[in-house]
Design an enzyme around this catalytic site. Structure first.
Site, mmCIF file in Angstrom:
data_model
loop_
_atom_site.group_PDB
_atom_site.id
_atom_site.type_symbol
_atom_site.label_atom_id
_atom_site.label_comp_id
_atom_site.label_asym_id
_atom_site.label_seq_id
_atom_site.Cartn_x
_atom_site.Cartn_y
_atom_site.Cartn_z
ATOM 1 N N HIS A 104 0.882 -1.168 0.000
ATOM 2 C CA HIS A 104 0.000 0.000 0.000
ATOM 3 C C HIS A 104 0.922 1.220 0.000
ATOM 4 O O HIS A 104 2.010 1.166 0.586
ATOM 5 C CB HIS A 104 -0.826 -0.057 1.296
ATOM 6 N N LYS A 153 -10.097 -0.727 10.670
ATOM 7 C CA LYS A 153 -10.354 -1.894 9.806
ATOM 8 C C LYS A 153 -10.760 -3.108 10.638
ATOM 9 O O LYS A 153 -11.070 -4.158 10.106
ATOM 10 C CB LYS A 153 -9.113 -2.223 8.970
ATOM 11 N N CYS A 212 -4.584 2.244 -3.758
ATOM 12 C CA CYS A 212 -3.323 2.751 -3.168
ATOM 13 C C CYS A 212 -2.190 1.766 -3.364
ATOM 14 O O CYS A 212 -1.322 1.626 -2.478
ATOM 15 C CB CYS A 212 -3.490 3.075 -1.683
ATOM 16 N N ASP A 242 3.556 -4.192 7.836
ATOM 17 C CA ASP A 242 2.274 -3.502 7.763
ATOM 18 C C ASP A 242 1.180 -4.532 8.053
ATOM 19 O O ASP A 242 0.905 -5.408 7.221
ATOM 20 C CB ASP A 242 2.124 -2.900 6.357
ATOM 21 N N GLN A 253 -4.047 -5.213 7.156
ATOM 22 C CA GLN A 253 -5.040 -6.176 6.652
ATOM 23 C C GLN A 253 -4.956 -7.536 7.348
ATOM 24 O O GLN A 253 -5.691 -8.454 6.987
ATOM 25 C CB GLN A 253 -4.878 -6.377 5.133
#
Ligand code: PLP
Length: 406
Positions: free
Chosen positions: A119, A222, A362, A196, A199
């Site tokens: 991203h 999220k 993104c 990261d 997700q």
């Protein structure tokens, strides 16, 4: 099953008050009533500036904020809650590492390896830091199906490699990356791994200690919590050496006109009034997730993903991006339809009250790497159900026809 589906959906005011099928969970999740109520309760009963007032109300606000930090540490397997820094979101967490850690270690000629599937939030901070320090960004490329081969990484690293930035779960492929192997490789040349987790935290159990991640970033919104609260985990020895990212109130021990002694971690990185309401909301979201448990969440999401992908595979001209095995997708299904622009696809879904995401998500370097310009993404949460999948498939079948194709 239908009863269970209905009971879960009923916990979400947006899903019951709006006549929609929500399949944009990769962008943000809906919020259950219990999280909304907990945030309201904080403002109704405990609101004061945490860590600033010498009176009961402020102590209670501080306690609520501290408890949230402890619960976050436990949720991601961090042994030490001082290593949990509250931020606004994953983007801010990653920028914190880039501005503070990267800019103090990178030198001319050093290398930062970034996966091609990042991203922009886990690419642009590194591009910026590398430019400022005279370092080079190198790309760790994946196969067409999203697989990142650790051996390829092994062939790229050297003593010049100071940082590897890579996502735990890709927002395009939904695939879980082999962080543990990547960590071992980067540690072998003395570098650090920045993961990261935006997700992954909503969908799978995370253990930063087991992964041996040096830094791990994610957003609350999220994973059923309010917007505006995020987390950075970092190893103690790294966080302690890093300079602050933002300066001001709350991040100091003593201030003199000519010098300053900064607070210990994590406060050194939390300048200004903190988002206590957000942290309390994140705490409630974690309790909510624990209430159902990841085995239950994963089982539901996997069953829905299998059903969704198997049904999509039967529709001509629909191309699914990523792994063939639906179980590699973790609720994220990115696709194209021959001859139809993703914005038209999304608009047709919207006309049918179905929320999906269209564009580059993104992740422009990844789209270029895959030879794509733009895609559409349906992303699931465990509160979705078979009726949502059927509504999505019904519309998907009609799209090419509506655009004038056979
Ligand atoms: N990383 C990934 C993989 C994402 O999917 C996103 C958001 O979509 C982000 C980072 C950025 O998250 P935020 O906008 O909450 O900072």
């Amino acid at each position: 099953m239908k009863e269970l589906d209905a009971r879960i959906k009923k916990e979400y005011p947006v899903l019951t008050s709006r006549d929609i099928v929500y399949l944009d969970n990769g962008a943000t999740s809906q919020k259950p009533q219990v999280v909304i109520d907990t945030v309201n309760e904080f403002y109704e009963k405990y609101n004061a500036n945490p860590m600033r007032g010498l009176y009961d109300l402020s102590y209670e606000a501080t306690e609520a904020y501290d408890n949230a930090r402890k619960n976050v540490a436990d949720f991601i397997g961090a042994k030490d809650s001082d290593c949990i820094v509250f931020t606004r979101n994953a983007t801010e967490s990653l920028n914190l590492v880039a501005y503070s850690y990267a800019e103090s270690v990178l030198k001319e000629g050093d290398e930062v390896i970034v996966s091609i599937a990042e991203h922009h939030s886990n690419f642009l901070p590194w591009q910026n830091a590398a430019k400022k320090c005279g370092a080079e960004v190198k790309f760790f490329e994946c196969e067409q199906d999203g697989y990142f081969d650790p051996e390829k990484l092994r062939g790229m690293v050297s003593e010049k490699t100071k940082i590897l930035a890579i996502t735990h779960v890709s927002n395009i492929f939904g695939r879980v990356n082999d962080i543990k192997s990547f960590a071992e490789i980067i540690h072998g040349v003395g570098g650090v791994i920045v993961v990261d987790g935006a997700q992954s935290t909503p969908h799978i159990p995370v253990d930063v200690t087991e992964l041996d991640a040096d830094f791990f970033a994610f957003s609350g919104h999220k994973m059923f919590s309010p917007m505006g609260i995020g987390v950075l985990y970092g190893k103690r020895e790294l966080l302690e050496k890093m300079p602050p990212f933002l300066y001001g109130g709350e991040m100091i021990e003593y201030v003199f006109t000519d010098r300053v002694k900064f607070a210990e971690i994590p406060h050194k990185f939390e300048a200004g009034t903190v988002n206590a309401g957000g942290a309390v909301g994140l705490n409630a979201a974690i309790e909510y997730i624990k209430g159902y448990g990841f085995p239950f969440i994963e089982e539901r999401e996997n069953a829905l993903t299998v059903s969704l992908i198997e049904k999509m595979k039967e529709i001509p001209h629909v191309n699914i991006i990523g792994a063939k095995d639906p179980l590699e997708h973790h609720g994220i299904v990115t696709f194209t339809i021959d001859d139809v622009h993703p914005h038209d696809i999304s608009a047709i879904f919207s006309d049918n009250k179905i929320c999906v995401r269209a564009g580059h998500h993104c992740a422009q370097p990844l789209h270029k790497h895959l030879g794509l310009f733009s895609t559409t993404r349906a992303s699931l949460a465990f509160y979705n159900n078979e009726d949502d999948i059927d509504a999505f498939i019904d519309t998907l079948k009609k799209i090419r026809g509506l655009m004038g194709y056979e």
